[in-house]
Design a protein around this motif. Structure first.
Motif, PDB file in Angstrom:
ATOM      1  N   VAL A 116       8.119 -18.587 -49.297  1.00 20.82           N
ATOM      2  CA  VAL A 116       7.860 -17.408 -48.465  1.00 20.82           C
ATOM      3  C   VAL A 116       8.170 -17.645 -46.996  1.00 20.82           C
ATOM      4  O   VAL A 116       8.492 -16.703 -46.266  1.00 20.82           O
ATOM      5  N   LEU A 117       8.093 -18.891 -46.534  1.00 21.93           N
ATOM      6  CA  LEU A 117       8.325 -19.154 -45.115  1.00 21.93           C
ATOM      7  C   LEU A 117       9.772 -18.887 -44.720  1.00 21.93           C
ATOM      8  O   LEU A 117      10.041 -18.348 -43.651  1.00 21.93           O
ATOM      9  N   LYS A 118      10.699 -19.261 -45.596  1.00 21.46           N
ATOM     10  CA  LYS A 118      12.114 -19.105 -45.260  1.00 21.46           C
ATOM     11  C   LYS A 118      12.642 -17.711 -45.562  1.00 21.46           C
ATOM     12  O   LYS A 118      13.632 -17.290 -44.967  1.00 21.46           O
ATOM     13  N   PHE A 119      12.008 -17.003 -46.496  1.00 23.00           N
ATOM     14  CA  PHE A 119      12.616 -15.740 -46.912  1.00 23.00           C
ATOM     15  C   PHE A 119      11.642 -14.564 -46.968  1.00 23.00           C
ATOM     16  O   PHE A 119      11.809 -13.592 -46.233  1.00 23.00           O
ATOM     17  N   ASP A 120      10.638 -14.624 -47.828  1.00 21.39           N
ATOM     18  CA  ASP A 120       9.822 -13.440 -48.089  1.00 21.39           C
ATOM     19  C   ASP A 120       9.082 -12.931 -46.851  1.00 21.39           C
ATOM     20  O   ASP A 120       9.067 -11.726 -46.596  1.00 21.39           O
ATOM     21  N   VAL A 121       8.457 -13.838 -46.105  1.00 16.17           N
ATOM     22  CA  VAL A 121       7.739 -13.392 -44.908  1.00 16.17           C
ATOM     23  C   VAL A 121       8.690 -12.798 -43.880  1.00 16.17           C
ATOM     24  O   VAL A 121       8.429 -11.700 -43.352  1.00 16.17           O
ATOM     25  N   PRO A 122       9.815 -13.461 -43.544  1.00 17.20           N
ATOM     26  CA  PRO A 122      10.748 -12.844 -42.588  1.00 17.20           C
ATOM     27  C   PRO A 122      11.259 -11.467 -43.027  1.00 17.20           C
ATOM     28  O   PRO A 122      11.368 -10.556 -42.204  1.00 17.20           O
ATOM     29  N   VAL A 123      11.575 -11.309 -44.323  1.00 19.98           N
ATOM     30  CA  VAL A 123      12.060 -10.015 -44.808  1.00 19.98           C
ATOM     31  C   VAL A 123      10.965  -8.966 -44.697  1.00 19.98           C
ATOM     32  O   VAL A 123      11.211  -7.826 -44.267  1.00 19.98           O
TER      33      VAL A 123
END
Length: 267
Positions: free
Chosen positions: A95-102
């Motif tokens: 989630v740190l690299k993808f889900d949270v930013p999206v």
């Protein structure tokens, strides 16, 4: 086991139109909210992304244009999810690299306040990588059952690598191999041609700036043109070749770029 929670903890996952954080959109969101008292609450939606869904993305998650017709947009449900996530910490896998930013990008587009800086964010993938090391020493211990002495000396590391490889072939021979999307790639066999295809078949240049896609085309593996065919980019943006040739890329990458360009120029 029961987690020791001070705040609610929201596990969540997203399916999206692609992997570009700035441009792609959420197609599906699912949240499981674990309360400090042990109660579980769930919330999920399939969403209309308002942009086309690439076929290669549909091949991964199975969501197509017809599946999102008539579904709400993220903007229409943004306040519901902001409220559902309010006061909760976040957890997920990668989630740190993808889900949270999206997710943050979508809230910003919708004009809905979502202050992630006040939330604790826990990434299960990080724990996995921290605890299950992917070093040669760890592989030697796992496959050979011995501690690697004199690690990081070339001779010891070479000997260890040979032993690990022999143990891998013996352990996995005849077993099927799948990719991250559970698609069959073949099986492990005591055959160097087979093993080479499994481990490096998609390689174009050694730096990994280009790879082969499922159609046998050379595609870029980085930057704004990631997953686009190299020659398509050169035709649409000829200056990109010059930029790479003058840039800080390896000589091998530049050589492969030139080979691709000349090969297609001759056709």
């Amino acid at each position: 086991m029961k987690l020791n929670l001070r705040n609610p903890l929201c596990f969540f996952d997203l399916e999206t139109t692609g992997i570009n954080i700035a441009q792609d959109r959420i197609l599906e969101i699912a949240v499981i909210k674990m309360m400090p008292n042990g109660e579980i609450h769930r919330k999920s939606n399939v969403l209309n992304p308002t942009i086309p869904i690439p076929p290669e993305s549909s091949a991964i998650h199975g969501i197509r244009e017809e599946d999102v017709a008539g579904k709400p947009t993220f903007k229409e449900v943004a306040k519901e999810y902001a409220k559902f996530l309010e006061g909760a910490d976040l957890a997920g896998f990668n989630v740190l690299k993808f889900d949270v930013p999206v997710l943050v990008e979508e809230f910003l587009r919708a004009g809905v306040e979502f202050d992630y800086s006040r939330k604790k964010i826990i990434d299960a993938q990080k724990i996995f990588h921290l605890m299950e090391k992917r070093t040669l020493s760890a592989a030697y211990k796992f496959y050979v059952g011995k501690e690697l002495i004199d690690s990081h000396t070339a001779e010891a590391d070479t000997e260890a690598t040979m032993e690990v490889f022999l143990a891998q072939v013996e352990r996995y021979e005849g077993k099927p191999v799948t990719d991250g999307l559970n698609r069959p790639l073949g099986e492990i066999r005591n055959d160097m041609e087979v093993l080479a295809k499994l481990t490096s078949a998609d390689m174009v240049d050694l730096a990994g700036r280009m790879i082969m896609n499922d159609k046998g085309q050379e595609v870029f593996n980085f930057g704004k043109h990631k997953n686009k065919a190299v020659m398509t980019v050169f035709k649409e943006e000829p200056a990109y070749y010059d930029w790479m040739m003058n840039g800080d890329f390896s000589l091998d990458t530049k050589r492969k770029l030139t080979e691709i360009k000349l090969r297609n120029f001759r056709k």
